[in-house]
Design a protein around this motif. Structure first.
Motif, PDB file in Angstrom:
ATOM      1  N   ASP A   1       4.957 -26.672  50.050  1.00  0.00           N
ATOM      2  CA  ASP A   1       4.679 -28.103  50.073  1.00  0.00           C
ATOM      3  C   ASP A   1       5.228 -28.707  48.786  1.00  0.00           C
ATOM      4  O   ASP A   1       5.939 -28.034  48.038  1.00  0.00           O
ATOM      5  CB  ASP A   1       3.176 -28.392  50.245  1.00  0.00           C
ATOM      6  N   GLY A   2       4.918 -29.945  48.518  1.00  0.00           N
ATOM      7  CA  GLY A   2       5.497 -30.629  47.374  1.00  0.00           C
ATOM      8  C   GLY A   2       5.140 -30.035  46.031  1.00  0.00           C
ATOM      9  O   GLY A   2       5.820 -30.288  45.035  1.00  0.00           O
ATOM     10  N   ARG A   3       4.095 -29.212  45.971  1.00  0.00           N
ATOM     11  CA  ARG A   3       3.702 -28.596  44.702  1.00  0.00           C
ATOM     12  C   ARG A   3       4.624 -27.448  44.320  1.00  0.00           C
ATOM     13  O   ARG A   3       4.794 -27.133  43.152  1.00  0.00           O
ATOM     14  CB  ARG A   3       2.257 -28.106  44.792  1.00  0.00           C
TER      15      ARG A   3
END
Length: 260
Positions: free
Chosen positions: A141-143
């Motif tokens: 994901d974006g992390r």
């Protein structure tokens, strides 16, 4: 037939035993079993780059689809020449699915003693903390990358102390793809060359020197995106392909549309 799943606690025990099993029986007094334990990481290269189990091995390929352990005759393949009866093969990935796929392939190749980490690395970190793990865990994901502490349950004082001792090791696992220098902040970036788009770790100096590209060849490519500051994420690739950028390099309302 798939591999035998090991609970996080059993996996931890196997990790502790690995050092003994890896020593040839002739060097281990009283041991005539000749058994080995091979720890295989079957994730993508960019996942390995930010963290992995200490002592694990993986093929020198970028993605899981290219994994060739046990399927080639190359000398670099650690499964070549192994005794299929006396080698315990422990495989792991983030959630466990890729291990199921790969263990089925190895079973057909005649490897008998196959084991996987039940629930994958995320489940292990949640149950056992960072014991045996070096670095962060890549997440889809974006992390992109999370430290082991993110997954932990409430730990005892002894476990907390052991985890604290591993912090320094965790921080220095990353290497810049371009120059090989240490990267403390384990956050990936995509190559600015649209036709490459490699996901990789990069030091600040190389990011500036190569204008956000992973190598000099990509820097000279015709279709380049602008170098973004910090760890901002690029827009969807079709935005650059279709020429929808402003003169400043990014779409004016990109942040409002939630692309970063």
């Amino acid at each position: 037939m798939r591999a035998t799943p090991l609970t996080p606690s059993k996996w931890k025990e196997r990790l502790k035993a690995k050092a003994c099993l890896d020593v040839p029986s002739s060097e281990t007094p009283g041991d005539t079993s000749g058994r080995r334990l091979l720890l295989l990481d079957v994730r993508n290269g960019y996942e390995w780059d930010v963290g992995h189990f200490e002592g694990a091995e993986r093929p020198n390929v970028d993605c899981f689809r290219s994994t060739s352990f046990g399927l080639s005759e190359e000398m670099s393949d650690p499964l070549n020449g192994l005794d299929k009866e006396k080698t315990d093969i422990l495989m792991y990935c983030t959630g466990g699915i890729r291990c199921d796929v790969y263990s089925t392939i190895l079973r057909k190749k005649g490897f008998r003693n196959l084991y996987t980490l039940e629930g994958g690395v995320s489940n292990y970190l949640k149950a056992e903390g960072p014991a045996g793990w070096v670095g962060n865990l890549f997440v889809f994901d974006g992390r992109l990358s999370l430290p082991p502490a993110t997954f932990r349950r409430q730990l005892s004082q002894e476990e907390e102390a052991a985890g604290a001792a591993a912090v320094e090791k965790e921080r220095w696992v990353g290497r810049c793809y371009s120059c090989g220098s240490e990267v403390v902040e384990l956050r990936h970036r995509n190559c600015a060359n649209i036709d490459c788009n490699r996901l990789y770790l990069c030091c600040g100096w190389c990011a500036e020197e190569l204008a956000g590209c992973c190598c000099s060849d990509c820097k000279a490519a015709p279709r380049l995106r602008p170098l973004l500051p910090g760890h901002q994420r690029y827009l969807k690739w079709h935005v650059y392909r279709d020429g929808l950028l402003t003169a400043h390099g990014e779409d004016d309302d990109a942040a409002d549309r939630g692309f970063y």
